[in-house]
Design a protein around this motif. Structure first.
Motif, PDB file in Angstrom:
ATOM      1  N   GLY A   1       0.775  -1.228   0.000  1.00 42.06           N
ATOM      2  CA  GLY A   1       0.000   0.000   0.000  1.00 42.06           C
ATOM      3  C   GLY A   1       0.810   1.283   0.000  1.00 42.06           C
ATOM      4  N   ARG A   2       2.135   1.184  -0.068  1.00 41.36           N
ATOM      5  CA  ARG A   2       2.961   2.399  -0.031  1.00 41.36           C
ATOM      6  C   ARG A   2       2.918   3.093  -1.398  1.00 41.36           C
ATOM      7  N   VAL A   3       2.187   4.193  -1.475  1.00 44.26           N
ATOM      8  CA  VAL A   3       1.999   4.888  -2.749  1.00 44.26           C
ATOM      9  C   VAL A   3       3.334   5.370  -3.313  1.00 44.26           C
ATOM     10  N   ASP A   4       4.265   5.758  -2.423  1.00 46.02           N
ATOM     11  CA  ASP A   4       5.568   6.250  -2.901  1.00 46.02           C
ATOM     12  C   ASP A   4       6.430   5.139  -3.496  1.00 46.02           C
ATOM     13  N   LYS A   5       5.977   3.880  -3.374  1.00 45.01           N
ATOM     14  CA  LYS A   5       6.745   2.746  -3.916  1.00 45.01           C
ATOM     15  C   LYS A   5       6.167   2.228  -5.238  1.00 45.01           C
ATOM     16  N   ILE A   6       5.062   2.808  -5.701  1.00 37.67           N
ATOM     17  CA  ILE A   6       4.397   2.271  -6.903  1.00 37.67           C
ATOM     18  C   ILE A   6       5.349   2.232  -8.096  1.00 37.67           C
ATOM     19  N   ILE A   7       6.013   3.352  -8.374  1.00 39.57           N
ATOM     20  CA  ILE A   7       6.899   3.430  -9.555  1.00 39.57           C
ATOM     21  C   ILE A   7       8.042   2.423  -9.445  1.00 39.57           C
ATOM     22  N   GLU A   8       8.556   2.252  -8.227  1.00 40.46           N
ATOM     23  CA  GLU A   8       9.650   1.298  -7.986  1.00 40.46           C
ATOM     24  C   GLU A   8       9.156  -0.143  -8.088  1.00 40.46           C
ATOM     25  N   ASN A   9       7.946  -0.400  -7.612  1.00 38.00           N
ATOM     26  CA  ASN A   9       7.422  -1.777  -7.553  1.00 38.00           C
ATOM     27  C   ASN A   9       6.970  -2.332  -8.897  1.00 38.00           C
ATOM     28  N   LEU A  10       6.423  -1.483  -9.756  1.00 38.61           N
ATOM     29  CA  LEU A  10       5.821  -1.990 -10.991  1.00 38.61           C
ATOM     30  C   LEU A  10       6.784  -2.827 -11.850  1.00 38.61           C
ATOM     31  N   PRO A  11       8.025  -2.374 -12.096  1.00 41.07           N
ATOM     32  CA  PRO A  11       8.934  -3.209 -12.892  1.00 41.07           C
ATOM     33  C   PRO A  11       9.336  -4.514 -12.179  1.00 41.07           C
ATOM     34  N   VAL A  12       9.249  -4.524 -10.846  1.00 40.30           N
ATOM     35  CA  VAL A  12       9.604  -5.732 -10.083  1.00 40.30           C
ATOM     36  C   VAL A  12       8.451  -6.727 -10.114  1.00 40.30           C
ATOM     37  N   VAL A  13       7.236  -6.235  -9.831  1.00 38.78           N
ATOM     38  CA  VAL A  13       6.057  -7.108  -9.780  1.00 38.78           C
ATOM     39  C   VAL A  13       5.636  -7.542 -11.183  1.00 38.78           C
ATOM     40  N   GLN A  14       5.800  -6.650 -12.171  1.00 36.70           N
ATOM     41  CA  GLN A  14       5.371  -6.891 -13.558  1.00 36.70           C
ATOM     42  C   GLN A  14       3.923  -7.389 -13.612  1.00 36.70           C
TER      43      GLN A  14
ATOM     44  N   ASP B   1       5.397   4.704 -31.037  1.00 39.09           N
ATOM     45  CA  ASP B   1       5.539   3.603 -30.088  1.00 39.09           C
ATOM     46  C   ASP B   1       7.007   3.383 -29.733  1.00 39.09           C
ATOM     47  N   ALA B   2       7.848   3.394 -30.755  1.00 37.98           N
ATOM     48  CA  ALA B   2       9.286   3.187 -30.523  1.00 37.98           C
ATOM     49  C   ALA B   2       9.888   4.331 -29.706  1.00 37.98           C
ATOM     50  N   LEU B   3       9.398   5.547 -29.947  1.00 42.58           N
ATOM     51  CA  LEU B   3       9.977   6.726 -29.280  1.00 42.58           C
ATOM     52  C   LEU B   3       9.424   6.960 -27.875  1.00 42.58           C
ATOM     53  N   VAL B   4       8.123   6.698 -27.671  1.00 40.61           N
ATOM     54  CA  VAL B   4       7.471   7.102 -26.415  1.00 40.61           C
ATOM     55  C   VAL B   4       6.722   5.964 -25.723  1.00 40.61           C
ATOM     56  N   TYR B   5       5.765   5.321 -26.428  1.00 46.10           N
ATOM     57  CA  TYR B   5       4.839   4.409 -25.749  1.00 46.10           C
ATOM     58  C   TYR B   5       5.519   3.201 -25.119  1.00 46.10           C
ATOM     59  N   SER B   6       6.522   2.647 -25.823  1.00 41.71           N
ATOM     60  CA  SER B   6       7.181   1.434 -25.308  1.00 41.71           C
ATOM     61  C   SER B   6       7.827   1.705 -23.947  1.00 41.71           C
ATOM     62  N   LYS B   7       8.398   2.911 -23.788  1.00 44.03           N
ATOM     63  CA  LYS B   7       9.034   3.276 -22.507  1.00 44.03           C
ATOM     64  C   LYS B   7       7.971   3.406 -21.406  1.00 44.03           C
ATOM     65  N   LEU B   8       6.814   3.923 -21.792  1.00 46.16           N
ATOM     66  CA  LEU B   8       5.716   4.071 -20.830  1.00 46.16           C
ATOM     67  C   LEU B   8       5.236   2.696 -20.353  1.00 46.16           C
ATOM     68  N   ARG B   9       5.096   1.766 -21.288  1.00 47.85           N
ATOM     69  CA  ARG B   9       4.657   0.395 -20.919  1.00 47.85           C
ATOM     70  C   ARG B   9       5.691  -0.278 -20.023  1.00 47.85           C
ATOM     71  N   GLU B  10       6.971  -0.035 -20.304  1.00 47.34           N
ATOM     72  CA  GLU B  10       8.028  -0.605 -19.456  1.00 47.34           C
ATOM     73  C   GLU B  10       7.939  -0.075 -18.024  1.00 47.34           C
ATOM     74  N   ALA B  11       7.582   1.202 -17.898  1.00 47.51           N
ATOM     75  CA  ALA B  11       7.447   1.792 -16.557  1.00 47.51           C
ATOM     76  C   ALA B  11       6.342   1.109 -15.753  1.00 47.51           C
ATOM     77  N   PHE B  12       5.348   0.554 -16.453  1.00 50.05           N
ATOM     78  CA  PHE B  12       4.268  -0.185 -15.785  1.00 50.05           C
ATOM     79  C   PHE B  12       4.616  -1.667 -15.623  1.00 50.05           C
ATOM     80  N   GLY B  13       5.843  -2.042 -15.956  1.00 52.66           N
ATOM     81  CA  GLY B  13       6.268  -3.426 -15.769  1.00 52.66           C
ATOM     82  C   GLY B  13       6.330  -4.240 -17.041  1.00 52.66           C
ATOM     83  N   GLY B  14       5.806  -3.683 -18.130  1.00 49.38           N
ATOM     84  CA  GLY B  14       5.940  -4.356 -19.429  1.00 49.38           C
ATOM     85  C   GLY B  14       4.908  -5.416 -19.742  1.00 49.38           C
TER      86      GLY B  14
END
Length: 629
Positions: free
Chosen positions: A272-285, A356-369
């Motif tokens: 539930g730690r909101v400040d950890k969301i960005i850090e957790n998403l690539p780990v949890v995928q 997609d190559a320039l912007v969207y793919s990086k955004l999806r990676e930030a959400f864990g891919g």
């Protein structure tokens, strides 16, 4: 009878029954993941897992421990904790003991916490830590029915002088007592579950009202059993999904996600730690997550700010990609609605591939891919932000429900989702639109009533089961619902024109990348005004690039250059509005709105009366000299 009807109508009386079935079906499958901070206090968290069988062992021990404390059917146990795996285990244990959970947000102050504990008649409080224990201790004289406080994190939470014997114990103590009790009576928990009836109280959730005391919404066991089966029947999720759960479990939106997971058996990663969301998403995928609109707005603002910080060329690319994304989403959704295939013209497809190559793919990676879908609820998501994410391959399925309807009454159907709508009703839920546009709901998810408030219940719940939501909406011919506003929030100007402030506010959030919150005002006035708070990281970054480095947030918001910047976005907004909707004046607030000051609910919804009362002087200032002032 269809398979869906069979699935829903042949439901057991409670989620406790579903939990037994799940553990028996997949005992060794992973149920929950949860973070454990590194022993050194530095470095990334270590994620650990519980199988369904391991979760059941703990649930049984906690349930038996509660029975050993003297808990009877429908006795209330309050849970005051942030979102963590122990919250889920304790909630399940309360239900398996036949008792009922009362939820308390950890941010709630001592006075309101005591009100909820007293009004619900809670006999046990499960408190996260010493801070939550201190609130109960401070108000103990007002809580004669509170017999025990069970503390999850024992550090600094030892019994104190003046505490009755056995009043404070740790979760480990409770589990040990429960395990000992189970040795003498191994069938205890199963017997308790077998005795649960569908009409038995399962949960009281207190709504964070904008005025007066919160009301306790009584949700029986059958509500959650129905929700679990209805979520499964949508087909949106399956047993192989990985859910990232960070929403407050004290809120009905967070709570309903735990019921659906038990029915489907997929993995849930809990933090539930909101400040950890960005850090957790690539780990949890995760393949799936739920959030409130503010999270998507913050991500959007963050991406825009990062692009801007990269220089004029990068920001221009981002703006181009954002427009391509929106156009792609609108065209593909429109084609899917008409033809059943989400096709787009070749030229747009080519532009989208480059973006997609320039912007969207990086955004999806930030959400864990691996994110297949995200559900957004609790408030309206600005359609332009929804289209941006949709075109970038992050499909935000808006849903709709209230505490009084067990959270999930509508959700967008997978591939056929339509941005700007909240989708179709869950199987088993009926909907109709009243003559004045109000949305009425009926079905197995609707509450029993407000705790101890029969008159308030009668105001919203008709004798034939129809519930008045207080929201205004429109149904499409094929059953998609669009929420236009809260009935009580509609503004009628002194010129007699009706305005839906949430619609205007949502459009501004899509136009201005610096906004955090906006409140449009204009009831009984001859023009509309707005109070605007800015996203602190985004505006401070802009300030740094524009000769205001080192200034505080309040100083930046007061600076003429900042006012001029936001005025440009207000003018852009006004170009797309009807004349009577336009914002003639605005004021930037000296700080952002927040939960701590009571201006936002814990699910980040705006409390209009609170904000208007607090900043009345700014509102009056904007109307000074006008005809009605």
């Amino acid at each position: 009878m269809s398979d869906t009807q069979t699935l829903i109508e042949n439901r057991p009386p409670s989620v406790a029954h579903l939990f037994l079935e799940r553990v028996a079906a997949t005992p060794d499958a992973e149920a929950y993941r949860y973070p454990v901070p590194a022993a050194s206090g530095e470095g990334p968290d270590e994620w650990k897992s519980l199988s369904w069988a391991q979760a059941a062992e703990r649930v049984d021990a906690i349930a038996a421990g509660l029975v050993e404390l003297g808990l009877r059917a429908e006795d209330r146990v309050a849970l005051a904790s942030s979102t963590r795996v122990e919250w889920i285990l304790c909630d399940l244990a309360i239900m398996c003991a036949g008792a009922a959970t009362t939820t308390v947000y950890p941010q709630t102050n001592a006075e309101e916490s005591a009100y909820i504990l007293a009004d619900s008649g809670s006999r046990v409080l499960i408190a996260e830590d010493a801070a939550q224990l201190a609130k109960a201790r401070e108000k103990r004289a007002d809580l004669p029915e509170l017999r025990h406080v069970v503390v999850l994190d024992p550090e600094g939470a030892a019994p104190a002088e003046g505490d009755p014997d056995g009043w404070v114990l740790t979760l480990a103590d409770l589990e040990a007592r429960g395990a000992a009790h189970l040795e003498k009576n191994p069938g205890l928990v199963k017997e308790r579950i077998a005795a649960i009836t569908k009409d038995q109280l399962a949960t009281i959730i207190y709504t964070s009202g904008t005025t007066g005391r919160p009301k306790g919404v009584r949700l029986p066991q059958d509500n959650w059993s129905y929700m679990a089966k209805a979520i499964a029947a949508t087909g949106l999720l399956g047993p192989d999904d990985v859910q990232y759960l960070w929403l407050p479990l004290a809120h009905v939106f967070g709570k309903v996600l735990t019921s659906g997971q038990i029915e489907l058996g997929h993995v849930t990663a809990v933090d539930g730690r909101v400040d950890k969301i960005i850090e957790n998403l690539p780990v949890v995928q995760p393949t799936y997550m739920a959030a409130v609109p503010r999270i998507f707005e913050k991500v959007y603002n963050g991406v825009a700010a990062k692009a801007r910080a990269g220089g004029a060329a990068k920001y221009k690319i981002f703006q181009w990609a954002a427009e391509v994304s929106r156009e792609y989403a609108k065209v593909s959704q429109d084609n899917f609605r008409r033809t059943g295939t989400a096709s787009v013209p070749f030229g747009l497809r080519a532009k989208h591939k480059t973006a997609d190559a320039l912007v969207y793919s990086k955004l999806r990676e930030a959400f864990g891919g691996r994110l297949r879908a995200a559900v957004s609820g609790s408030a309206a998501l600005a359609p332009e932000i929804g289209y941006f994410f949709a075109g970038a391959g992050i499909h935000i399925l808006e849903g709709y429900g209230l505490t009084e309807s067990s959270a999930a009454s509508f959700v967008n159907p997978g591939e056929a989702y339509r941005t700007g709508t909240v989708g179709k009703p869950l199987p088993g839920t009926e909907v109709r639109i009243a003559d004045d546009g109000e949305i009425l709901l009926r079905g197995p998810g609707i509450m029993e009533g407000y705790h101890g408030l029969p008159e308030k219940t009668a105001e919203v719940l008709e004798s034939d089961g129809w519930f008045h939501t207080g929201d205004i909406g429109e149904l499409s011919v094929d059953g998609y619902l669009r929420i236009t506003d809260r009935k009580k929030d509609l503004i009628k100007t002194s010129g007699g024109k009706y305005i839906a402030p949430a619609e205007v506010e949502g459009q501004f959030k899509a136009v201005c990348p610096y906004v955090s919150n906006i409140l449009v005002h204009g009831a009984d006035r001859n023009f509309c005004t707005a109070l605007i708070s800015l996203d602190e990281p985004a505006i401070l970054q802009w300030a740094k690039e524009n000769g205001q480095e080192g200034k505080s947030y309040a100083e930046v918001c007061a600076a003429p250059a900042t006012v001029e910047l936001i005025d440009g976005y207000v003018r852009e907004l006004n170009e797309g509005l009807q004349r009577w909707q336009t914002i003639k004046k605005f004021r930037l607030l000296p700080r952002d709105l927040d939960v701590e000051h009571g201006e936002l609910t814990p699910s980040l919804k705006l409390k209009r009366p609170v904000v208007e009362r607090e900043y009345k002087h700014l509102i009056e200032e904007m109307y000074a000299g006008s005809r009605e002032a």
